[in-house]
Design an enzyme around this catalytic site. Structure first.
Site, PDB file in Angstrom:
ATOM      1  N   LYS A 144      60.010 -64.072 -60.802  1.00  0.00           N
ATOM      2  CA  LYS A 144      59.446 -65.099 -61.665  1.00  0.00           C
ATOM      3  C   LYS A 144      60.559 -65.880 -62.381  1.00  0.00           C
ATOM      4  O   LYS A 144      60.578 -67.109 -62.370  1.00  0.00           O
ATOM      5  CB  LYS A 144      58.507 -64.451 -62.690  1.00  0.00           C
ATOM      6  N   ARG A 188      56.376 -62.141 -70.383  1.00  0.00           N
ATOM      7  CA  ARG A 188      55.826 -61.670 -69.100  1.00  0.00           C
ATOM      8  C   ARG A 188      56.883 -60.901 -68.321  1.00  0.00           C
ATOM      9  O   ARG A 188      58.064 -61.238 -68.370  1.00  0.00           O
ATOM     10  CB  ARG A 188      55.401 -62.853 -68.234  1.00  0.00           C
ATOM     11  N   GLY A 195      49.865 -58.064 -61.349  1.00  0.00           N
ATOM     12  CA  GLY A 195      48.998 -57.399 -62.311  1.00  0.00           C
ATOM     13  C   GLY A 195      49.397 -55.982 -62.677  1.00  0.00           C
ATOM     14  O   GLY A 195      48.691 -55.312 -63.427  1.00  0.00           O
ATOM     15  N   MET A 245      52.178 -54.893 -64.255  1.00  0.00           N
ATOM     16  CA  MET A 245      52.871 -54.720 -65.543  1.00  0.00           C
ATOM     17  C   MET A 245      52.206 -55.599 -66.601  1.00  0.00           C
ATOM     18  O   MET A 245      51.238 -56.283 -66.326  1.00  0.00           O
ATOM     19  CB  MET A 245      54.351 -55.049 -65.368  1.00  0.00           C
ATOM     20  N   ARG A 255      55.753 -68.600 -56.390  1.00  0.00           N
ATOM     21  CA  ARG A 255      56.317 -67.519 -55.564  1.00  0.00           C
ATOM     22  C   ARG A 255      55.755 -67.672 -54.162  1.00  0.00           C
ATOM     23  O   ARG A 255      54.718 -68.318 -53.973  1.00  0.00           O
ATOM     24  CB  ARG A 255      55.964 -66.148 -56.139  1.00  0.00           C
ATOM     25  N   HIS A 297      42.466 -60.411 -59.215  1.00  0.00           N
ATOM     26  CA  HIS A 297      43.228 -59.217 -58.875  1.00  0.00           C
ATOM     27  C   HIS A 297      42.688 -58.565 -57.607  1.00  0.00           C
ATOM     28  O   HIS A 297      43.431 -58.234 -56.680  1.00  0.00           O
ATOM     29  CB  HIS A 297      43.172 -58.243 -60.057  1.00  0.00           C
ATOM     30  N   ARG A 331      55.037 -36.510 -18.086  1.00  0.00           N
ATOM     31  CA  ARG A 331      55.643 -35.286 -18.616  1.00  0.00           C
ATOM     32  C   ARG A 331      54.931 -34.064 -18.048  1.00  0.00           C
ATOM     33  O   ARG A 331      53.701 -34.022 -17.981  1.00  0.00           O
ATOM     34  CB  ARG A 331      55.556 -35.281 -20.140  1.00  0.00           C
ATOM     35  N   GLU A 387      63.845 -33.084 -27.972  1.00  0.00           N
ATOM     36  CA  GLU A 387      62.940 -32.813 -29.095  1.00  0.00           C
ATOM     37  C   GLU A 387      63.252 -31.493 -29.789  1.00  0.00           C
ATOM     38  O   GLU A 387      62.481 -31.013 -30.609  1.00  0.00           O
ATOM     39  CB  GLU A 387      61.475 -32.894 -28.642  1.00  0.00           C
ATOM     40  N   SER A 440      64.142 -39.016 -23.469  1.00  0.00           N
ATOM     41  CA  SER A 440      63.145 -39.628 -24.349  1.00  0.00           C
ATOM     42  C   SER A 440      63.038 -38.744 -25.585  1.00  0.00           C
ATOM     43  O   SER A 440      62.767 -37.539 -25.475  1.00  0.00           O
ATOM     44  CB  SER A 440      61.794 -39.722 -23.640  1.00  0.00           C
ATOM     45  N   GLY A 472      61.506 -36.946 -28.412  1.00  0.00           N
ATOM     46  CA  GLY A 472      60.192 -36.493 -28.867  1.00  0.00           C
ATOM     47  C   GLY A 472      60.328 -36.222 -30.359  1.00  0.00           C
ATOM     48  O   GLY A 472      60.580 -35.097 -30.789  1.00  0.00           O
ATOM     49  N   THR A 473      60.178 -37.283 -31.133  1.00  0.00           N
ATOM     50  CA  THR A 473      60.485 -37.143 -32.562  1.00  0.00           C
ATOM     51  C   THR A 473      59.422 -36.374 -33.337  1.00  0.00           C
ATOM     52  O   THR A 473      59.658 -36.000 -34.476  1.00  0.00           O
ATOM     53  CB  THR A 473      60.716 -38.526 -33.200  1.00  0.00           C
ATOM     54  N   ASN A 474      58.270 -36.114 -32.722  1.00  0.00           N
ATOM     55  CA  ASN A 474      57.300 -35.264 -33.418  1.00  0.00           C
ATOM     56  C   ASN A 474      57.873 -33.855 -33.512  1.00  0.00           C
ATOM     57  O   ASN A 474      57.966 -33.262 -34.594  1.00  0.00           O
ATOM     58  CB  ASN A 474      55.966 -35.205 -32.664  1.00  0.00           C
ATOM     59  N   ASP A 475      58.277 -33.341 -32.359  1.00  0.00           N
ATOM     60  CA  ASP A 475      58.856 -31.996 -32.379  1.00  0.00           C
ATOM     61  C   ASP A 475      60.255 -31.992 -32.974  1.00  0.00           C
ATOM     62  O   ASP A 475      60.642 -31.034 -33.641  1.00  0.00           O
ATOM     63  CB  ASP A 475      58.892 -31.414 -30.956  1.00  0.00           C
ATOM     64  N   CYS A 491      59.290 -41.298 -27.646  1.00  0.00           N
ATOM     65  CA  CYS A 491      57.847 -41.278 -27.401  1.00  0.00           C
ATOM     66  C   CYS A 491      57.091 -40.497 -28.469  1.00  0.00           C
ATOM     67  O   CYS A 491      55.901 -40.270 -28.348  1.00  0.00           O
ATOM     68  CB  CYS A 491      57.543 -40.743 -26.009  1.00  0.00           C
ATOM     69  N   TYR A 528      64.030 -48.293 -24.979  1.00  0.00           N
ATOM     70  CA  TYR A 528      62.609 -48.598 -25.210  1.00  0.00           C
ATOM     71  C   TYR A 528      62.015 -47.674 -26.264  1.00  0.00           C
ATOM     72  O   TYR A 528      62.563 -46.611 -26.561  1.00  0.00           O
ATOM     73  CB  TYR A 528      61.801 -48.496 -23.908  1.00  0.00           C
TER      74      TYR A 528
HETATM   75  C1  PEP Z   1      57.042 -35.282 -29.484  1.00  0.00           C
HETATM   76  O1  PEP Z   1      57.238 -34.100 -29.758  1.00  0.00           O
HETATM   77  O2  PEP Z   1      57.502 -36.221 -30.145  1.00  0.00           O
HETATM   78  C2  PEP Z   1      56.204 -35.631 -28.335  1.00  0.00           C
HETATM   79  C3  PEP Z   1      56.031 -36.882 -27.969  1.00  0.00           C
HETATM   80  O3  PEP Z   1      55.545 -34.643 -27.725  1.00  0.00           O
HETATM   81  P1  PEP Z   1      54.204 -33.964 -28.270  1.00  0.00           P
HETATM   82  O4  PEP Z   1      53.739 -34.778 -29.422  1.00  0.00           O
HETATM   83  O5  PEP Z   1      53.261 -33.986 -27.133  1.00  0.00           O
HETATM   84  O6  PEP Z   1      54.689 -32.606 -28.630  1.00  0.00           O
HETATM   85 MG    MG Z   2      56.827 -32.618 -28.260  1.00  0.00          MG
END
Ligand code: PEP
Ligand code: MG
Length: 913
Positions: free
Chosen positions: A27, A97, A106, A108, A348, A474, A649, A782, A801, A803-806, A868, A888
């Site tokens: 502001k 203000r 809104g 603050m 703004r 608001h 897989r 992973e 690839s 496997g960022t979950n594991d 993935c 990718y």
């Molecule tokens: C992972 O682990 O990121 C993955 C893609 O495999 P899943 O989720 O099937 O374990």
């Molecule tokens: Mg996995």
């Protein structure tokens, strides 16, 4: 830290400009900038964000230099405005203000009309020649100051504000509906009653010294940086607490001096759907907060202002054009018309819906106002906002039915697009409680008007419906930003919080009853009206609309063409046979993860036979039964993907997911059936199921460990993949390069073991079928050990690839299935900023990924690497993946457009770095 804490603006010159946003807040920086481009702005000064930081670092005290600097700027303000603060002849009144680096609408506090007391109010009345105005200004001041500085807040959620209650009684007593109908005498009485209330509630007299009032207000505005709602907001939008807010002290101008005065908020273009020109809300003879607070329903600038105040409309329109040309973006402005002259109080960059973001960005490129790179930037279109284009709408046939059945109960102002259906809920706290019990609960938050306290409830609800307020209230602003369906100003609703009912047109709707709202049209229905997909979805997926029938689809398509030109990171889908078509429609360039086990769910008898087999021969027989199903699934998947790369897989989850005690318990006949199939006893089945049980299945016999112990499973899956590839090749020699991926590898030897089986099958199938095809074998990364030994694994693996979950689960030692119980607490208490399963923990997991990339490519410099895990569809994670050089990302089909845009944003950011 510099020693300059106060920046003056006014009288055609300003100490600051837009480049000082971090120091002056949005502001303050824009007030200075507007002065610099010769727009009419009341004089004042900005106290920097550094003072806020100092204030919190030093026990809520100010730097010693501040007082003198404020006094100096105060003198300049008085000179610029030709009035004096606290003067009993020609008094200057001030507003105070907040203004943070990023706008926090809104969240603050604000105090207006500072400097009023029994003496100055008389002078103001004389000067304005309007007693009612002067006393009304004073009573508003007490009301704001009492609430904000003296912290007079209602005790219970259903209680009225102290001052509102007194005002309400006064109006009843006077027999009037609006505040503006009260006489000077009644307003003067009101001031007395307000002061008495202040004394009763706080035990203190209301301050009369203007300087004391001003410092009180400055302290309260800095203090509001740490209030609960501001903290919730910052957490939601990732604004660091350490930034602090600036405070703007500015001369008051008045929109409530009479009928040649007005106050309003406007947008230089429509920010709901993105079409149209200058628009907004205004109120004649009113003060600024009346518009935003939604107390009176305002008029539309574009509809009635040109006739009611032609001169002011002309000034506003010119200012709007100048601002757009200067900022090269749609502006959201606040203004006051005082005796026919327009004064700018704020500008703004406007918040907008995903619909408007796409449309405005595309239109502005086509108008030559901005470049494609600017249009694609995360500031113009936050990648997640594309979600809104994929929002459901009411099924038209169902909606027609609802209209014919007379279930439409009211119409309000359409403020947030999309269609929502849910149970009526009146309080944010109730919404939170219901959501905690059932995270899938569908709610519509119904309020007379919303205030920032409602933020938590709004976030949970599917839609928001208010009885008061306009398109810039608001509720409207916040909903739009959150991408929530929203209707405001639905004045037919009589909302009774005490009895928890809405009365409308002779009907009574209770808390918990279903209602449905159409945020495109403002219509409200009782009951559930089924929703259906967005126009983009209709064109892309169901093909019930032609591209030329949908304006938003056309903009989407144009945008995505630019997106694809800009990005270098490829985007694939996590998809099996059934989702492949959707994935292609959303622009998937391949499949990055086909989870074969998902395909097993339709062949449970066969897979259970495989699991129950106690020797290799029986198991091989069972596995062979699965072969034709897998082959058919893969063939169909390859066909849909039409030559795009497809990563399949091998089996990953622990076997008990297909057969456990739980299954036997849930389906009493299952044990007998399986005993018959296997030619064994129920006890034998139960014993085998018992053997399979693991205490920590996520870290147990899963991933490649299954294929290593039961190689016949890997062999069957590899064969099914290659036979499918042959079938496709034989169809007009179609292109297909299957990529076989081995899960949960930690040791090079594990990889080698499985890859050998895959290669053996490839060779055999080629020979049998007389068909040559290319294929790749690679692995998921992973497990931390895989990332740390990626150089060894890349000796053999042809692609990686992540496997960022594991990888997140195993790096953080946090179970991906059990973290819900504490992650909310962690985030609220700033232990970790984000949910690491949604957005990559870049400093921990991310570091392992970087190491995996550099070690892997050290061995094989053209190693293809993707991701993935779920993070592949999260914009911040996609940008990280671009930075560390992945080829990718792969994500669920509905996130593909978002990932494509985020990838383009990453490439543009890199180019401009
Ligand atoms: C992972 O682990 O990121 C993955 C893609 O495999 P899943 O989720 O099937 O374990
Ligand atoms: Mg996995």
């Amino acid at each position: 830290m510099s020693n300059k804490y106060v920046y003056f603006f006014g009288d055609g010159k300003a100490d600051g400009d837009a480049s000082l946003r971090n120091l002056l807040g949005g502001k303050g920086a824009n007030l200075a900038e507007m002065i610099n481009i010769d727009l009419p702005v009341p004089a004042g000064f900005t106290i920097t964000t550094e003072v806020c930081t100092y204030y919190y670092d030093n026990d809520r005290t100010f730097p010693p230099e501040l007082k003198a600097q404020v006094e100096e700027s105060m003198k300049k303000t008085e000179e610029a405005m030709g009035a004096k603060f606290g003067c009993t002849e020609n008094p200057l009144l001030l507003s105070c203000r907040s203004g943070a680096r990023e706008s926090m609408p809104g969240m603050m506090d604000t105090v207006l009309n500072i400097g009023l007391n029994e003496d100055t109010v008389a002078a103001l009345a004389k000067q304005a020649n309007n007693e009612a105005f002067a006393w009304d200004s004073y009573r508003r001041f007490i009301q704001m100051y009492g609430g904000v500085v003296m912290e007079m807040k209602p005790q219970k959620k259903e209680d009225e504000d102290y001052f509102e209650e007194i005002l309400h009684h006064k109006k009843q007593e006077a027999g009037v509906k609006f505040d503006s109908e009260l006489t000077a005498k009644q307003l003067e009485e009101l001031v007395g009653e307000y002061k008495a209330c202040v004394k009763k509630v706080t035990g203190k007299d209301f301050p009369t010294d203007p300087m004391e009032q001003m410092w009180g207000a400055i302290g309260a505005v800095f203090g509001s940086w740490m209030n609960d709602r501001a903290m919730v907001y910052r957490r939601q939008y990732g604004i660091p607490h350490a930034w602090g807010t600036a405070t703007n002290v500015q001369a008051m101008v008045f929109g409530n001096l009479g009928d040649d005065c007005a106050t309003g908020v406007g947008l230089t273009r429509d920010c709901s759907m993105g079409g149209g020109g200058f628009n907004g809300d205004y109120l004649i003879n009113a003060q600024g907060e009346d518009v935003v607070a939604g107390i009176r329903t305002p008029k539309r600038i574009e509809v009635t202002l040109p006739e009611e105040m032609p001169e002011a409309f002309k000034q506003l329109d010119e200012i709007g054009k100048k601002l757009e040309q200067h900022y090269k973006d749609v502006q959201d402005i606040e203004f006051t018309v005082q005796r026919g002259k327009v004064w700018m109080l704020q500008t703004r960059n406007a918040k907008r819906t995903g619909f408007a973001a796409v449309r405005l960005a595309v239109d502005m490129v086509n108008e030559g106002l901005i470049t494609k790179d600017v249009a694609l930037s995360a500031k113009r279109i936050p990648a997640d906002d594309l979600n809104q284009l994929l929002q459901p709408i009411f099924d038209p046939a169902e909606k027609t039915k609802a209209v014919e059945n007379g279930t439409q109960i009211a119409t309000g102002i359409n403020a947030g697009p999309g269609a929502a259906t849910g149970k009526v809920c009146f309080h944010a706290a109730d919404a939170e409680a219901l959501h905690e019990k059932d995270p899938n609960v569908q709610l519509i938050l119904v309020r007379r008007e919303t205030s920032p306290e409602d933020l938590r409830g709004m976030r949970i609800a599917q839609g928001i419906l208010t009885a008061f307020g306009g398109a810039s209230s608001h509720a409207a602003l916040v909903s739009r930003q959150m991408g929530k369906v929203c209707i405001v100003g639905c004045s037919d609703l009589d909302i009774d919080y005490h009895d928890a009912v809405i009365k409308v047109g002779g009907k009574t709707i209770k808390e918990g009853d279903w209602i449905s709202i159409d945020g495109f049209t403002g219509e409200v229905f009782e009951g559930q009206v089924p929703t259906k997909p967005s126009e983009v979805i209709e064109v892309l997926l169901s093909k019930t609309l032609k591209p030329e029938e949908s304006e938003i689809y056309q903009r989407y398509e144009q945008l995505m063409t630019w997106v694809d030109e800009a990005r270098t990171l490829k985007v694939r889908a996590n998809a099996e046979r059934d989702e492949a078509e959707i994935a292609v429609a959303f622009g998937a360039e391949g499949v990055g993860l086909c989870r074969t086990e998902h395909m097993f769910f339709s062949h449970l008898d066969e897979i259970r036979e495989m699991i129950l087999a106690e020797d290799k021969e029986t198991r091989t027989k069972a596995v062979e039964k699965l072969l034709p199903f897998q082959r058919e699934d893969f063939t169909e998947l390859f066909r849909t993907m039409a030559g795009r790369p497809v990563t399949i897989r091998l089996l990953d989850p622990p076997l008990h997911e297909f057969l456990s005690e739980h299954h036997l318990h849930e389906q009493p006949d299952l044990g007998h059936k399986l005993a018959d199939i296997m030619g064994t006893s129920l006890e034998a089945i139960e014993r085998r199921v018992e053997e399979l049980k693991e205490s920590n299945p996520m870290l147990g016999h899963r991933g490649c460990r299954l294929g290593i112990v039961y190689p016949e499973i890997t062999a069957m899956q590899a064969r099914a993949i290659f036979e499918a590839a042959c079938a496709i090749k034989k169809e007009d020699n179609a292109e297909i390069i299957p990529e076989v991926m081995i899960p949960l590898v930690g040791f090079e030897t594990e990889y080698k073991n499985q890859a050998a089986i895959v290669h053996e099958q490839a060779k055999a199938v080629m020979k049998e079928q007389g068909v040559e095809f290319e294929y790749l074998v690679g692995t998921m990364i992973e497990i931390p050990r895989a990332a740390l030994t990626a150089d060894q694994i890349a000796n053999e693996a042809e692609f990686f690839s992540f496997g960022t979950n594991d990888l997140t689960q195993t790096t953080l030692g946090i179970s991906r299935d059990d973290y819900g119980g504490f992650i909310g607490y962690y985030q609220e208490n700033d232990i970790i900023p984000n949910d690491p399963f949604q957005t990559i923990d870049q400093t921990g997991v991310g570091r392992l990924m970087e190491q995996g990339v550099s070690l892997g490519r050290g061995t094989r410099n053209d190693l293809k690497i993707g991701i993935c895990g779920e993070h592949g569809g999260d914009p911040a994670s996609v940008m990280f993946c671009h930075r560390i050089g992945l080829n990718y990302v792969s994500c669920s089909p509905f996130r593909i457009p978002i990932a494509r845009l985020a990838a383009a944003q990453a490439a543009i950011a890199e180019k401009n770095a």
